[in-house]
Scaffold this motif. Structure first.
Motif: not given
Ligand code: NAD
Length: 310
Positions: A22-34, A68-82
């Motif tokens: 989860a932390q890697i996902a948010v860190q990555t999303a914060c820097f503009g990656y999908t 604030e950027q980190w919190e935005k990053g959380i919302r950018k991560v696309v969660i999927t169960t597939l």
């Protein structure tokens, strides 16, 4: 915020959304990656973010990006169960499932079969060299270790280690990508069990755990000493609570399985804590109790010192 991107990487898939995934996902999303994240448990990401927030509060330290950027990053991560949905367009995959070699080999074979041929595959394992996993895939030259610490609490180091066939291009792309997400790469020049800084940290953990389990000192005094000597907000036992004591136990066991040295065997007392469900921040109790651990109290260190005579 940096906007340099590794040339060929724009979609990143994280497999396993526990404490680290989860932390890697948010860190990555914060820097503009999908970022796509797949976990076999639908609640894993949300729970892990709550745990990261608790660790930030207890340790008095936040992420390297503004909160604030980190919190935005959380919302950018696309969660999927597939799993396939997370992988089908990935340029880079980071696996962060439990520390179990056979499980990781199985998941790597699955990842390999669902991911575009050009994608790089990395494991976040704390101990397992990629050379033990790479041949579960058809692309060993594109596999490597990328071992993160706790980016949510400001530890943005990443060990980076090649396997037996990893190409120089993949190592370079990995290193460049790490810097592009605001992290510091620690390239390892030859295969090392425990990588770079993790190996240093591990020697501290081993001694601290032995001293506690053998009843030599109170674990709180080791933390007081560490916090005073190095000016940190948390000591080794608090950090193990952040990591999760089940993960700490599994990691120590990996070292023991590799060396077969009795001094490397994780203490029975640690195993007993894991069996009682005392896993640290994520279950509210480990060496300390959460959300208000003793080490975060104002008098944790000062309470041990006599007052100045007037
Ligand atoms: N906790 C740390 O401080 C830390 C630090 C660096 C590296 N690591 C490494 O990262 C990896 C994960 O550790 P963690 O602490 O995040 O563990 P964790 O137990 O918090 O999370 C593991 C996650 O993997 C999921 N999972 C299990 N099997 C799965 C599967 N087949 N497919 C998809 N998801 C699956 C679980 O539901 C869970 O959410 C381990 O290899 C560990 O050694 C952990």
């Amino acid at each position: 915020m940096k906007d340099i991107h590794s040339r060929d990487i724009s979609n990143v898939a994280i497999i396993g959304g526990g404490i680290l995934g989860a932390q890697i996902a948010v860190q990555t999303a914060c820097f503009g990656y999908t970022v796509f994240l797949y976990d076999s448990s639908a609640q894993a990401f949300d729970l892990s973010i709550q745990n990261a927030a608790a660790a930030m509060k207890a340790g008095g330290k936040g992420p390297v990006v503004p909160i604030e950027q980190w919190e935005k990053g959380i919302r950018k991560v696309v969660i999927t169960t597939l799993m396939e949905a997370a992988l089908k367009n990935a340029d880079l995959v980071i696996e962060a499932i439990p520390e179990d070699l056979e499980l990781k080999r199985r998941i790597f074979a699955q990842i390999d079969s669902m991911t575009p041929q050009k994608a790089i595959l990395a494991t976040n394992s704390s101990t397992l060299p990629i050379s033990k996993i790479e041949d579960a895939t058809q692309r060993p030259e594109q596999c490597l270790n990328l071992h993160f610490y706790m980016p949510a609490t400001g530890n943005n180091l990443v060990d980076i280690m090649r396997g037996s066939k990893t190409s120089d291009e993949v190592m370079e792309a990995g290193e460049q990508w790490i810097t592009s997400i605001g992290c510091i790469p620690l390239p390892i020049k030859k295969e090392s069990f425990g990588f770079c800084f993790n190996r240093v940290w591990r020697s501290v953990k081993r001694e601290a755990l032995l001293m506690w389990a053998e009843g030599i000192v109170d674990f709180r005094d080791i933390d007081r000493a560490w916090m005073t000597a190095f000016g940190t907000e948390v000591g080794p036992f608090g950090l193990m609570d952040f990591t999760g004591l089940n993960v700490t136990y599994a990691v120590e066991l990996s070292y023991y399985n590799e060396s077969k040295d009795e001094r490397d065997k994780p203490p029975e007392a640690l195993k007993a804590m894991v069996e009682r469900g005392e896993l640290g921040v994520k279950t509210g109790k480990g060496f300390y109790s959460y959300p208000n651990p003793e080490f975060a109290l104002e008098n944790f260190i000062s309470g041990k010192i006599g007052s100045l005579s007037s």
